[in-house]
Design a protein around this motif. Structure first.
Motif, PDB file in Angstrom:
ATOM      1  N   CYS A  58       0.815  -1.225   0.000  1.00  0.00           N
ATOM      2  CA  CYS A  58       0.000   0.000   0.000  1.00  0.00           C
ATOM      3  C   CYS A  58       0.839   1.262   0.000  1.00  0.00           C
ATOM      4  N   THR A  59       2.050   1.171   0.517  1.00  0.00           N
ATOM      5  CA  THR A  59       2.879   2.379   0.620  1.00  0.00           C
ATOM      6  C   THR A  59       3.788   2.599  -0.584  1.00  0.00           C
ATOM      7  N   LEU A 106       2.697   5.518  -2.547  1.00  0.00           N
ATOM      8  CA  LEU A 106       2.846   6.739  -1.754  1.00  0.00           C
ATOM      9  C   LEU A 106       4.286   7.242  -1.777  1.00  0.00           C
ATOM     10  N   THR A 109       2.247  -2.946  -6.397  1.00  0.00           N
ATOM     11  CA  THR A 109       1.259  -3.071  -5.329  1.00  0.00           C
ATOM     12  C   THR A 109       0.421  -4.326  -5.523  1.00  0.00           C
ATOM     13  N   ALA A 149      -3.185   5.711   1.665  1.00  0.00           N
ATOM     14  CA  ALA A 149      -2.807   5.920   3.070  1.00  0.00           C
ATOM     15  C   ALA A 149      -3.861   5.318   3.993  1.00  0.00           C
ATOM     16  N   ALA A 188      -3.471   1.549   3.844  1.00  0.00           N
ATOM     17  CA  ALA A 188      -2.268   1.175   4.592  1.00  0.00           C
ATOM     18  C   ALA A 188      -2.534   1.226   6.100  1.00  0.00           C
TER      19      ALA A 188
END
Length: 176
Positions: free
Chosen positions: A62-63, A66, A78, A142, A145
């Motif tokens: 998930c990050t 980002l 991902t 975010a 996550a």
């Protein structure tokens, strides 16, 4: 990634459906292979460690966008990382825990109720996901996550304290 992976890949990452479909198919192989590995160790004291590793991989998945930005490559990473992590800390371990932690006479009702609750929540969140992702992909990832961190913490710190889990842990320790 399951419900809106292709939407995110095309509308947020700038990719195309054909590429997403190909990598998604590869992700099925990754998940299947990791699932076979999980089956080998599911009834051993390694299970909590595999759950922890899977949880970390899901949070990492998930990050990635980002940190490196929202593009085709980061969203495909991902997808693949999610397939790997979910094999150790996703529905597979839920199925094992629900078999072990619910009494036999209540198991079917408990499993049906928890699965229905999860599906209903996912469907309701699904109404807002495309708009949220289009407005702020960063906020969307975010949030996912943060939920993955919460789920990992519950699995690592709360679930082992349940009465059925304590019995299983004691049995695992006596066999090693």
């Amino acid at each position: 990634m399951g419900q809106f992976g292709s939407f995110l890949h095309v509308n947020v990452g700038g990719g195309d459906v054909a590429t997403y479909s190909l990598v998604s198919t590869i992700g099925l192989g990754v998940g299947l292979t990791a699932g076979v590995v999980f089956m080998r160790y599911v009834d051993t004291p390694a299970r909590p460690h595999l759950f922890a590793v899977g949880s970390v991989i899901i949070v990492l998945a998930c990050t990635v966008p980002l940190v490196v930005g929202f593009n085709e490559v980061s969203l495909l990473a991902t997808l693949l990382l999610s397939a790997l992590g979910s094999s150790f800390a996703g529905e597979t371990v839920y199925e094992v825990w629900s078999q072990e932690l619910f009494p036999t006479l209540l198991r079917g009702t408990a499993q049906g109720s928890t699965i229905a609750f999860g599906r209903i929540v996912a469907a309701l969140v699904g109404f807002a996901t495309p708009a949220l992702a289009a407005a702020s992909a960063g906020m969307t990832f975010a949030g996912v996550a943060a939920l993955a961190v919460l789920a990992g913490a519950v699995g690592m710190f709360w679930t082992p304290r349940l009465p059925g889990a304590r019995q299983l842990t004691a049995a695992d320790e006596s066999t090693t």
